[in-house]
Design a protein around this motif. Structure first.
Motif: not given
Length: 252
Positions: A66, A106-107, A109-110
């Protein structure tokens, strides 16, 4: 199985289970020395042990895909362990399917960090260590979602479409260095990671729409990846191999 990858070093990201694990197993069976990457050390150790128990050669690379630092460290670790890197399979991914109103930053981005940025960082790092005379092979795991989207897949389809764009552009740039870059596009196959999105009714619908009359398996996809990484595909670059039993380009 023929030993057509004998002596070659292959780094496979996200190889702790599913398609990545099966690809590691098949490449090892073909003679490659496999660097097994995953975030979880217990997954990596289990795959390495399974490969060595079967008579193959493998070692673990526990790194987080990541971040750029993690990707570069994984490539460097594989290279330094064996003194060469011939094959990179960008397989690691983190996936969530969400309707447009439910998509959270956040989903996104990951998913982008692991499924899109990590491929760019992998390309950068691999170019630094792949021998210019001997060349190398990079295989990016995309998806049929890049070609034919389904509900709740805005982020996933966008990322996988981007993977195909990266593949073509990298092939154009790296051919002069004798590095081939291709993608493999699997349809939905049963894995630990896809279990949450599967049920009997959905599987039956997929089977009914697939000309080959069954769901694909991780072995089917891994064979496609191994082919693209092999000398048999030595003049193939900038391509996306669709491994889906015919479902994407038919309407039954």
């Amino acid at each position: 199985m023929q030993q057509d990858m004998a002596g070659r070093v292959a780094l496979i990201t996200g190889a702790g289970n599913g398609i990545g694990k099966e690809t590691a197993m098949q490449m090892a069976a073909r003679g490659a020395i496999v660097a097994v990457n995953d975030l979880k050390e217990e997954f990596v150790s289990a795959v390495v042990d399974e490969i060595t128990a079967a008579g193959g050669k493998a070692f673990g690379v526990v790194q987080n895909m990541s971040s750029r630092e993690g990707v570069v460290a994984a490539v460097q670790q594989a290279y330094q362990h064996m003194g060469r890197l011939d094959i990179l399979v960008n397989n690691a991914a983190w996936v969530r399917y969400q309707a447009i109103p439910d998509i959270m930053p956040e989903t996104v981005d990951r998913m982008i960090d692991i499924g899109f940025k990590a491929i760019i960082w992998g390309l950068q790092a691999a170019v630094e260590v792949m021998d210019e005379e001997r060349g190398g092979v990079i295989v990016n795991v995309a998806s049929t979602a890049a070609l034919r989207s389904t509900l709740n897949s805005v982020v996933y389809s966008g990322i996988k479409s981007g993977v195909l764009g990266i593949t073509r552009a990298a092939a154009a740039e790296l051919g002069v260095r004798n590095i081939r870059v291709n993608a493999v596009c699997p349809s939905a196959v049963p894995t630990e990671g896809t279990q949450r999105n599967r049920n009997a009714e959905r599987d039956a619908n997929r089977i009914a729409r697939t000309p080959m009359g069954r769901l694909g398996t991780v072995a089917d996809i891994a064979r496609g990846i191994c082919f693209m990484a092999s000398d048999e595909a030595g003049f193939i670059s900038a391509q996306a191999l669709v491994v889906d039993g015919g479902v994407t380009f038919t309407n039954i």
